[in-house]
Design a protein around this motif. Structure first.
Motif, PDB file in Angstrom:
ATOM      1  N   LEU A   4     103.672  20.494  80.917  1.00 33.12           N
ATOM      2  CA  LEU A   4     104.992  20.814  81.458  1.00 33.12           C
ATOM      3  C   LEU A   4     105.454  19.753  82.432  1.00 33.12           C
ATOM      4  CD1 LEU A   4     104.812  24.660  82.090  1.00 33.12           C
ATOM      5  CD2 LEU A   4     105.377  23.417  80.016  1.00 33.12           C
ATOM      6  N   PHE A   5     106.774  19.585  82.505  1.00 29.47           N
ATOM      7  CA  PHE A   5     107.413  18.664  83.436  1.00 29.47           C
ATOM      8  C   PHE A   5     108.539  19.383  84.150  1.00 29.47           C
ATOM      9  CE2 PHE A   5     105.111  15.239  81.730  1.00 29.47           C
ATOM     10  CZ  PHE A   5     105.421  14.066  82.405  1.00 29.47           C
ATOM     11  N   VAL A   6     108.768  19.015  85.395  1.00 29.43           N
ATOM     12  CA  VAL A   6     109.978  19.394  86.119  1.00 29.43           C
ATOM     13  C   VAL A   6     110.714  18.090  86.374  1.00 29.43           C
ATOM     14  CG1 VAL A   6     110.961  20.332  88.235  1.00 29.43           C
ATOM     15  CG2 VAL A   6     108.982  21.433  87.187  1.00 29.43           C
ATOM     16  N   ILE A   7     111.953  18.050  85.957  1.00 27.11           N
ATOM     17  CA  ILE A   7     112.795  16.877  86.153  1.00 27.11           C
ATOM     18  C   ILE A   7     113.871  17.252  87.163  1.00 27.11           C
ATOM     19  CG2 ILE A   7     114.353  15.220  85.047  1.00 27.11           C
ATOM     20  CD1 ILE A   7     112.885  15.916  82.388  1.00 27.11           C
ATOM     21  N   SER A   8     114.087  16.398  88.144  1.00 24.30           N
ATOM     22  CA  SER A   8     115.136  16.685  89.120  1.00 24.30           C
ATOM     23  C   SER A   8     116.137  15.536  89.173  1.00 24.30           C
ATOM     24  CB  SER A   8     114.552  16.952  90.507  1.00 24.30           C
ATOM     25  OG  SER A   8     113.927  15.805  91.019  1.00 24.30           O
ATOM     26  N   THR A   9     117.367  15.918  89.449  1.00 25.87           N
ATOM     27  CA  THR A   9     118.460  14.974  89.628  1.00 25.87           C
ATOM     28  C   THR A   9     119.464  15.622  90.568  1.00 25.87           C
ATOM     29  OG1 THR A   9     120.031  13.524  88.469  1.00 25.87           O
ATOM     30  CG2 THR A   9     119.766  15.762  87.605  1.00 25.87           C
ATOM     31  N   LYS A  60     113.138  22.541  83.774  1.00 21.16           N
ATOM     32  CA  LYS A  60     111.778  22.819  83.309  1.00 21.16           C
ATOM     33  C   LYS A  60     111.696  22.477  81.825  1.00 21.16           C
ATOM     34  CE  LYS A  60     111.633  24.822  87.313  1.00 21.16           C
ATOM     35  NZ  LYS A  60     112.881  25.258  87.892  1.00 21.16           N
ATOM     36  N   THR A  61     110.743  21.611  81.473  1.00 19.40           N
ATOM     37  CA  THR A  61     110.626  21.164  80.094  1.00 19.40           C
ATOM     38  C   THR A  61     109.180  20.776  79.809  1.00 19.40           C
ATOM     39  OG1 THR A  61     111.657  19.732  78.430  1.00 19.40           O
ATOM     40  CG2 THR A  61     111.238  18.748  80.598  1.00 19.40           C
ATOM     41  N   THR A  62     108.964  20.126  78.676  1.00 14.54           N
ATOM     42  CA  THR A  62     107.629  19.653  78.296  1.00 14.54           C
ATOM     43  C   THR A  62     107.632  18.125  78.227  1.00 14.54           C
ATOM     44  OG1 THR A  62     108.156  19.803  75.947  1.00 14.54           O
ATOM     45  CG2 THR A  62     107.105  21.730  76.964  1.00 14.54           C
ATOM     46  N   VAL A  69     115.579  14.047  77.582  1.00 11.41           N
ATOM     47  CA  VAL A  69     116.318  14.557  78.743  1.00 11.41           C
ATOM     48  C   VAL A  69     116.794  13.380  79.584  1.00 11.41           C
ATOM     49  CG1 VAL A  69     116.127  15.841  80.920  1.00 11.41           C
ATOM     50  CG2 VAL A  69     115.199  16.812  78.801  1.00 11.41           C
ATOM     51  N   LYS A  70     115.915  12.411  79.813  1.00 12.21           N
ATOM     52  CA  LYS A  70     116.290  11.236  80.601  1.00 12.21           C
ATOM     53  C   LYS A  70     117.463  10.503  79.944  1.00 12.21           C
ATOM     54  CE  LYS A  70     113.911   7.399  80.557  1.00 12.21           C
ATOM     55  NZ  LYS A  70     112.881   6.369  80.736  1.00 12.21           N
ATOM     56  N   GLU A  71     117.396  10.317  78.625  1.00 12.86           N
ATOM     57  CA  GLU A  71     118.482   9.646  77.908  1.00 12.86           C
ATOM     58  C   GLU A  71     119.794  10.416  78.047  1.00 12.86           C
ATOM     59  OE1 GLU A  71     117.165   9.074  73.873  1.00 12.86           O
ATOM     60  OE2 GLU A  71     115.378   7.998  74.549  1.00 12.86           O
ATOM     61  N   ALA A  72     119.739  11.734  77.914  1.00 11.09           N
ATOM     62  CA  ALA A  72     120.944  12.558  78.053  1.00 11.09           C
ATOM     63  C   ALA A  72     121.507  12.473  79.472  1.00 11.09           C
ATOM     64  CB  ALA A  72     120.642  14.010  77.681  1.00 11.09           C
ATOM     65  N   LEU A  73     120.633  12.491  80.470  1.00 16.95           N
ATOM     66  CA  LEU A  73     121.095  12.372  81.848  1.00 16.95           C
ATOM     67  C   LEU A  73     121.758  11.015  82.088  1.00 16.95           C
ATOM     68  CD1 LEU A  73     118.159  14.046  83.808  1.00 16.95           C
ATOM     69  CD2 LEU A  73     120.489  14.916  83.566  1.00 16.95           C
ATOM     70  N   LEU A  74     121.151   9.959  81.598  1.00 17.56           N
ATOM     71  CA  LEU A  74     121.738   8.629  81.777  1.00 17.56           C
ATOM     72  C   LEU A  74     123.100   8.520  81.093  1.00 17.56           C
ATOM     73  CD1 LEU A  74     118.559   6.410  81.342  1.00 17.56           C
ATOM     74  CD2 LEU A  74     119.879   6.755  83.450  1.00 17.56           C
ATOM     75  N   ARG A  75     123.250   9.169  79.963  1.00 16.07           N
ATOM     76  CA  ARG A  75     124.507   9.117  79.201  1.00 16.07           C
ATOM     77  C   ARG A  75     125.592  10.008  79.821  1.00 16.07           C
ATOM     78  NH1 ARG A  75     122.135   9.795  74.839  1.00 16.07           N
ATOM     79  NH2 ARG A  75     122.231  12.035  74.750  1.00 16.07           N
ATOM     80  N   GLU A  76     125.215  11.185  80.301  1.00 12.60           N
ATOM     81  CA  GLU A  76     126.181  12.196  80.737  1.00 12.60           C
ATOM     82  C   GLU A  76     126.433  12.237  82.237  1.00 12.60           C
ATOM     83  OE1 GLU A  76     127.919  14.119  78.671  1.00 12.60           O
ATOM     84  OE2 GLU A  76     126.906  13.400  76.862  1.00 12.60           O
ATOM     85  N   GLU A  88     104.844  15.799  86.404  1.00 12.67           N
ATOM     86  CA  GLU A  88     103.959  16.572  85.537  1.00 12.67           C
ATOM     87  C   GLU A  88     103.422  17.756  86.320  1.00 12.67           C
ATOM     88  OE1 GLU A  88      99.730  16.081  83.175  1.00 12.67           O
ATOM     89  OE2 GLU A  88     100.868  14.294  83.694  1.00 12.67           O
ATOM     90  N   ILE A  89     103.426  18.913  85.685  1.00 12.17           N
ATOM     91  CA  ILE A  89     102.915  20.133  86.305  1.00 12.17           C
ATOM     92  C   ILE A  89     101.470  20.329  85.844  1.00 12.17           C
ATOM     93  CG2 ILE A  89     103.246  22.622  86.565  1.00 12.17           C
ATOM     94  CD1 ILE A  89     105.504  20.764  87.716  1.00 12.17           C
ATOM     95  N   THR A  90     100.572  20.327  86.787  1.00  8.77           N
ATOM     96  CA  THR A  90      99.157  20.443  86.437  1.00  8.77           C
ATOM     97  C   THR A  90      98.626  21.860  86.573  1.00  8.77           C
ATOM     98  OG1 THR A  90      98.518  19.824  88.682  1.00  8.77           O
ATOM     99  CG2 THR A  90      98.666  18.050  87.055  1.00  8.77           C
TER     100      THR A  90
END
Length: 105
Positions: A4-9, A60-62, A69-76, A88-90
Motif C-alpha cells: 500500500l501507498f499513501v500519496i499526498s499533494t 490511498k492506493t497500491t 496516479v503521479k502521471e494524472a496529478l502532473l497532468r491535472e 509505502e505503508i509497512t
C-alpha cells in the motif's frame, strides 16, 4: 496483499482537490481520498518566502498505481510544480489492506 501507498499533494482550492480525487476514484487508481481542513504552508518559491493556505489531498492506493496516479496529478494539477509524495505503508490491518487492493485497478 499488495504493497500500500499513501500519496499526498496540496491544492490552493478545495474544489481542485475534490475534482482530482473524484477523477482518480472513478479511474480506480485510488481506494480512498481524504481532503484535510485548510493548512498554512510556508516555503520559498522562486527565491521569495511565501505563505499560502492550502488543502492536503491524501490518496490511498497500491504500489502498482503510484506511477499512474503521479502521471494524472502532473497532468491535472493546477500548480506548476505540485507536491507529490508517496509513502509505502509497512503496517496495515489485513482487512483494510485487502479492501484497498480490491478497490484499485
Amino acid at each position: 496483499m499488495k504493497t500500500l501507498f499513501v500519496i499526498s499533494t496540496t491544492f490552493e482550492h478545495k474544489e481542485d482537490a475534490e475534482r482530482i480525487a473524484a477523477l482518480l476514484l472513478e479511474r480506480r487508481l485510488v481506494a480512498c481520498a481524504q481532503i484535510s481542513a485548510p493548512i498554512t504552508s510556508i516555503y520559498r518559491w522562486r527565491g521569495k518566502p511565501t505563505t499560502t493556505t492550502e488543502f492536503v489531498l491524501s490518496l490511498k492506493t497500491t504500489e502498482p498505481c503510484f506511477a499512474p496516479v503521479k502521471e494524472a496529478l502532473l497532468r491535472e494539477h493546477p500548480y506548476e510544480l505540485p507536491e507529490i509524495i508517496g509513502q509505502e505503508i509497512t503496517h496495515v490491518s489485513d482487512a483494510y489492506g485487502a479492501w484497498v487492493g480490491e478497490e484499485v485497478a
